[in-house]
Design a protein around this motif. Sequence first.
Motif, mmCIF file in Angstrom:
data_model
loop_
_atom_site.group_PDB
_atom_site.id
_atom_site.type_symbol
_atom_site.label_atom_id
_atom_site.label_comp_id
_atom_site.label_asym_id
_atom_site.label_seq_id
_atom_site.Cartn_x
_atom_site.Cartn_y
_atom_site.Cartn_z
ATOM 1 N N ALA A 91 0.867 -1.181 0.000
ATOM 2 C CA ALA A 91 0.000 0.000 0.000
ATOM 3 C C ALA A 91 0.900 1.226 0.000
ATOM 4 O O ALA A 91 2.053 1.159 0.436
ATOM 5 C CB ALA A 91 -0.914 -0.004 1.220
ATOM 6 N N HIS A 92 0.368 2.341 -0.466
ATOM 7 C CA HIS A 92 1.171 3.547 -0.661
ATOM 8 C C HIS A 92 0.423 4.756 -0.122
ATOM 9 O O HIS A 92 -0.783 4.856 -0.269
ATOM 10 C CB HIS A 92 1.424 3.689 -2.166
ATOM 11 C CG HIS A 92 2.316 4.819 -2.530
ATOM 12 N ND1 HIS A 92 1.832 6.051 -2.867
ATOM 13 C CD2 HIS A 92 3.664 4.906 -2.605
ATOM 14 C CE1 HIS A 92 2.846 6.843 -3.152
ATOM 15 N NE2 HIS A 92 3.957 6.189 -2.993
ATOM 16 N N HIS A 93 1.183 5.678 0.498
ATOM 17 C CA HIS A 93 0.596 6.936 0.972
ATOM 18 C C HIS A 93 1.605 8.056 0.758
ATOM 19 O O HIS A 93 2.748 7.967 1.205
ATOM 20 C CB HIS A 93 0.252 6.838 2.461
ATOM 21 C CG HIS A 93 -0.179 8.143 3.056
ATOM 22 N ND1 HIS A 93 -1.397 8.722 2.775
ATOM 23 C CD2 HIS A 93 0.443 8.982 3.923
ATOM 24 C CE1 HIS A 93 -1.498 9.865 3.444
ATOM 25 N NE2 HIS A 93 -0.398 10.045 4.146
ATOM 26 N N ASP A 94 1.174 9.088 0.044
ATOM 27 C CA ASP A 94 2.007 10.275 -0.114
ATOM 28 C C ASP A 94 1.643 11.264 0.977
ATOM 29 O O ASP A 94 0.479 11.633 1.139
ATOM 30 C CB ASP A 94 1.771 10.937 -1.475
ATOM 31 C CG ASP A 94 2.552 10.264 -2.577
ATOM 32 O OD1 ASP A 94 3.683 9.806 -2.304
ATOM 33 O OD2 ASP A 94 2.039 10.189 -3.698
ATOM 34 N N CYS A 95 2.632 11.675 1.734
ATOM 35 C CA CYS A 95 2.471 12.706 2.751
ATOM 36 C C CYS A 95 3.552 13.735 2.443
ATOM 37 O O CYS A 95 4.583 13.794 3.115
ATOM 38 C CB CYS A 95 2.627 12.114 4.157
ATOM 39 S SG CYS A 95 2.326 13.287 5.478
ATOM 40 N N ALA A 96 3.330 14.453 1.343
ATOM 41 C CA ALA A 96 4.349 15.339 0.786
ATOM 42 C C ALA A 96 5.026 16.174 1.868
ATOM 43 O O ALA A 96 4.350 16.698 2.750
ATOM 44 C CB ALA A 96 3.730 16.240 -0.276
#
Length: 134
Positions: A91-96
């Motif tokens: 799973a992937h999450h972008d938290c710039a």
Amino acid sequence: MTPPERLAGLLGDWRTMRVIRHRNGPTARFYGISIWTPEGRALRCTEQGTLTQDGTSFEAHRETLWRATPKTLEVAFADGRPFHTIDGPAAHHDCAPDTYVLYYDWRNWPRWTVRWSVTGPRKDYRALTRYLRV
């Protein structure tokens, strides 16, 4: 196991052990319990325990909301904002400007793990969380 079956299987109490290895810093360890309780069509996961780093321990708490679709598990932050979708082992999450990649391993159910790889200018660590049914 389908995502709705997996979600139903999470209901209840789980012993939770986590090791967090910072690339350029100390290793932290969390020991506690995660409890999945019904909340509407979702399950709320409440994680409570003790986090120890550099010889200092303190109480730690985190909550997430888990929902199932026919093909995925959706994990949200406590307030309902999307966190990540589980539609395979990764799973992937972008938290710039940082990026989270999570690897779920259900093969030894009811023991299971999540491996985190967090990279970016603000965060750089790896974590392994083990869950065991209480």
